[in-house]
Design an enzyme around this catalytic site. Sequence first.
Site, PDB file in Angstrom:
ATOM      1  N   LYS A  64     197.101  43.044 137.259  1.00  0.00           N
ATOM      2  CA  LYS A  64     197.330  41.829 138.063  1.00  0.00           C
ATOM      3  C   LYS A  64     196.704  40.579 137.457  1.00  0.00           C
ATOM      4  O   LYS A  64     197.238  39.494 137.616  1.00  0.00           O
ATOM      5  CB  LYS A  64     196.827  42.045 139.491  1.00  0.00           C
ATOM      6  CG  LYS A  64     195.318  42.209 139.592  1.00  0.00           C
ATOM      7  CD  LYS A  64     194.906  42.673 140.971  1.00  0.00           C
ATOM      8  CE  LYS A  64     193.398  42.751 141.072  1.00  0.00           C
ATOM      9  NZ  LYS A  64     192.960  43.610 142.180  1.00  0.00           N
TER      10      LYS A  64
ATOM     11  N   ARG B 142     186.419  45.582 152.595  1.00  0.00           N
ATOM     12  CA  ARG B 142     187.768  45.095 152.336  1.00  0.00           C
ATOM     13  C   ARG B 142     188.699  46.156 152.906  1.00  0.00           C
ATOM     14  O   ARG B 142     188.597  46.486 154.076  1.00  0.00           O
ATOM     15  CB  ARG B 142     188.017  44.753 150.863  1.00  0.00           C
ATOM     16  CG  ARG B 142     189.158  43.721 150.731  1.00  0.00           C
ATOM     17  CD  ARG B 142     189.444  43.291 149.306  1.00  0.00           C
ATOM     18  NE  ARG B 142     190.175  44.314 148.554  1.00  0.00           N
ATOM     19  CZ  ARG B 142     190.625  44.145 147.317  1.00  0.00           C
ATOM     20  NH1 ARG B 142     190.407  43.010 146.683  1.00  0.00           N
ATOM     21  NH2 ARG B 142     191.274  45.111 146.704  1.00  0.00           N
TER      22      ARG B 142
HETATM   23  C1  LIG Z   1     192.101  44.455 141.570  1.00  0.00           C
HETATM   24  C2  LIG Z   1     191.891  45.845 142.020  1.00  0.00           C
HETATM   25  C3  LIG Z   1     191.301  46.777 141.151  1.00  0.00           C
HETATM   26  C4  LIG Z   1     190.776  46.413 139.775  1.00  0.00           C
HETATM   27  O1  LIG Z   1     189.579  45.679 139.876  1.00  0.00           O
HETATM   28  P1  LIG Z   1     188.732  45.281 138.566  1.00  0.00           P
HETATM   29  O2  LIG Z   1     187.448  44.803 139.109  1.00  0.00           O
HETATM   30  O3  LIG Z   1     189.492  44.208 137.882  1.00  0.00           O
HETATM   31  O4  LIG Z   1     188.618  46.502 137.738  1.00  0.00           O
HETATM   32  C5  LIG Z   1     191.174  48.071 141.594  1.00  0.00           C
HETATM   33  N1  LIG Z   1     191.581  48.440 142.824  1.00  0.00           N
HETATM   34  C6  LIG Z   1     192.135  47.574 143.700  1.00  0.00           C
HETATM   35  C7  LIG Z   1     192.550  48.035 145.035  1.00  0.00           C
HETATM   36  C8  LIG Z   1     192.304  46.242 143.327  1.00  0.00           C
HETATM   37  O5  LIG Z   1     192.855  45.385 144.180  1.00  0.00           O
END
Ligand SMILES: *Cc1c(COP(=O)(O)O)cnc(C)c1O
Length: 350
Positions: free
Chosen positions: A35, A128
Site C-alpha cells: 500500500k 485499531r
Molecule cells: C499497513 C498494514 C500492515 C503493514 O504495516 P508495516 O508497518 O508497513 O509493516 C500490516 N497489516 C495491516 C492490517 C496493515 O494495515
Amino acid sequence: MYPKVVVDLQKIVTNTRIVADICKEKSVDIMGVTKVFCGDPKVAEAEMKGGIKYFADSRLENLMKLKELDLPKILLRLPMISQVDDVVHYADISLNSEIKTIEALNIAAMAKKKVHKIILMIDLGDLREGILPAQFDETVEAIMKMDNIMLHGIGVNLTCYGGVIPSEKNLGQLVDFAKIVKEKYNHHLEIVSGGNSSSFYLVPQNRLPEGINNLRMGEILVLGRETAYGELVEGMYDDAFILEAEIVELKEKDSIPTGEIGMDAFGNKPTFVDKGRRMRAILAVGVQDVKADQLIPLDDRIDYLGSSSDHMMWDVTDADYKVGDIVSFKLEYGALLSLFTSEYVDKEYK
Ligand SMILES: *Cc1c(COP(=O)(O)O)cnc(C)c1O
C-alpha cells in the site's frame, strides 16, 4: 521529468530477501504489503523476487494492479459492506472483524459459487481493528456455520494506533486462540499472522512465539527498518527510494518577511528567526506531493524553511547550487506514501 522518485529495485530485492530468509528459518512466511507504494507492479515484482509469498494491500484498486503477478492477494483493510462483491472477486483472502460483513461476504461468495477465505483479526490491545478476545468463541462459531466462508487464519495488528509493541505475551495470546480453534472445532488454521514490520525484531532474537507462521511486512521491506524501535536492519537499505526535485529560484533574501505578518498558505501564523540575508532555493515540489518533515536531505548543508502547495523553500547558503540543479532526499514512510499517490511525481526505476 521532475519531481521524481528514483527506485532502486535491486535494493528492494535485497531488503526483501534478508527479511524473508530470516523469517523462513523460523517457518514464517511473509506477505509483502504494497500500500505504501500504491501497488506499483515493478516494486511489487522486486518483493516477489526477494521471496514474499503473498501480496497484501488496503485497497482493492492496488490489488487489481497486481493481477498479472502470480501470488495470492490479501485485502488488509476490513472490507466495506458496499464492496463485498469486488472483494470476493479480486481478493483471495480478506482480513475481517465484523460478523455482519462476513455474512455479506458469504452471500457474495455464494452468488459467485466461490469459497472466500478470511483472516479473523483479534484486538490484543492496540485498539485499531479486531474483535475483542471475549467475542472470540461466538464469532468463530458463527463463521463455522457459513458455507462459503473459510476461516483461513487469525491475525493481530499492533503498533498502529496504540503503539503497542509486539511481545511474547500478546503474540502468545494469538497462538493460544489458534489452539482453541483446533481443539474446539478440530479446524486447522493455515495462517496465524503475528503483525506487521514491528513484529520482525522478535524473529532474529528467537522470541517470536512458536505457532506464528506469517508476518505482514510493509515498511521494513521498502525502508530497511523494523518499526518497533526504528532500527535499520543489518545489510538493508534505507535509500531504495530517492526524491529528486529541481531548483526553480535561487536568490539571496532576508530571513524575515517585510510587512505585517498575517497567515501563511494554510492559515497558520508563521514565525521566523533572523539569520540575516540567506541564499534561498525554491524547489518545484510542494505539500500536494509531500510534507517536508518526511524528507531527509542527502546534502546535510541545507536547512528547511517552509512549503506551500507547489513550492518548497530550503536555505542553501552553505551549499553551492545553481538554478536548475537537482536536490535529493531520502524518504520517511509518509513521504513514500504521498509521493506515490501524487500523479504529479514521476517514477523512475533502475
Ligand atoms: C499497513 C498494514 C500492515 C503493514 O504495516 P508495516 O508497518 O508497513 O509493516 C500490516 N497489516 C495491516 C492490517 C496493515 O494495515
